[in-house]
Design an enzyme around this catalytic site. Sequence first.
Site, PDB file in Angstrom:
ATOM      1  N   THR A  19      26.826  25.709  44.774  1.00 16.03           N
ATOM      2  CA  THR A  19      26.493  24.821  43.665  1.00 16.03           C
ATOM      3  C   THR A  19      25.558  23.605  43.989  1.00 16.03           C
ATOM      4  OG1 THR A  19      28.698  25.437  42.945  1.00 16.03           O
ATOM      5  CG2 THR A  19      27.832  23.320  41.957  1.00 16.03           C
ATOM      6  N   ASP A  59      34.826  27.832  45.216  1.00 10.21           N
ATOM      7  CA  ASP A  59      35.135  28.209  43.884  1.00 10.21           C
ATOM      8  C   ASP A  59      34.761  29.738  43.583  1.00 10.21           C
ATOM      9  OD1 ASP A  59      32.319  28.208  43.322  1.00 10.21           O
ATOM     10  OD2 ASP A  59      32.784  26.756  41.382  1.00 10.21           O
ATOM     11  N   GLU A  72      30.861  15.979  37.254  1.00 10.75           N
ATOM     12  CA  GLU A  72      30.372  17.016  38.133  1.00 10.75           C
ATOM     13  C   GLU A  72      30.057  16.426  39.389  1.00 10.75           C
ATOM     14  OE1 GLU A  72      29.137  20.321  37.651  1.00 10.75           O
ATOM     15  OE2 GLU A  72      30.205  20.034  35.701  1.00 10.75           O
TER      16      GLU A  72
END
Length: 271
Positions: free
Chosen positions: A79, A74, A56
């Site tokens: 995020t 995305d 990640e």
Amino acid sequence: MHTPHIRTSRRTLLALIGASLVAGPLVAYQSASAAPVGLDDPAKKEIAMKLVSSAENSSLDWKAQYKYIEDIGDGRGYTAGIIGFCSGTGDMLDLVELYTRRKPGNVLATYLPALRDVNGGDSHQGLDPGFPGDWRRAAQDSAFQQAQNDERDRVYFNPAVRQGKADGIGVLGQFTYYDAIVMHGDGGDSTSFSSIRRRALAKAKPPAQGGNEVTYLNAFLDARVWAMQQEEAHSDTSRVDTAQRVFLRKGNLNLDPPLDWKVYGDSYHIG
């Protein structure tokens, strides 16, 4: 050189998560001997956090990721944090709501209406320009760090370990479940964790049903790779191919160190 924070690793929209992971009561598979160590053992859990962070965040230092935040393009908005909470998938909203219940008036509380509005899409409406900076400020607060830990466990870690134990798979198997639910969530779509598991069960039985553990885990990883390939953002399958499969081929079902693996071309080691 691998660009930091490529993070080709977000889940599809979260729908039925957490407690809905498994229908009906769970009965943990037990060997004839004492119950084996699970991924929830503190030392094994630390390994799991490092393995996920390598994929990640391109780093084994998972505790440095509380402050992480960016839009990786995305379709899931921002995020952020230790597990990639997303403004577009609901788990970031749940996290900030939990933090605000525990600490009213925190620096992120004023963004709750905007987080509700952008849930389900990639919009930053009401979040820019201040939200990323305020997220990083909040990340210095131990209460926010604890909230991130607790939501990670509630939504992702605990359900994955619970299902893994019910299926009779060991530490590595439980980690394959955890990594899958981190990326894919557990909604009702064909690439969710439960759908991946169903696809695997159509090919092989887990130990709790009398099957061979290695055979079943290979079937699960095959199903996982298929799910990853359905979305461009997840199309790099190295976190399976050059990490989880490496441990499986070596027969390291207990995830015992030393561990050596690669993700996105970068090499990692846990001694």
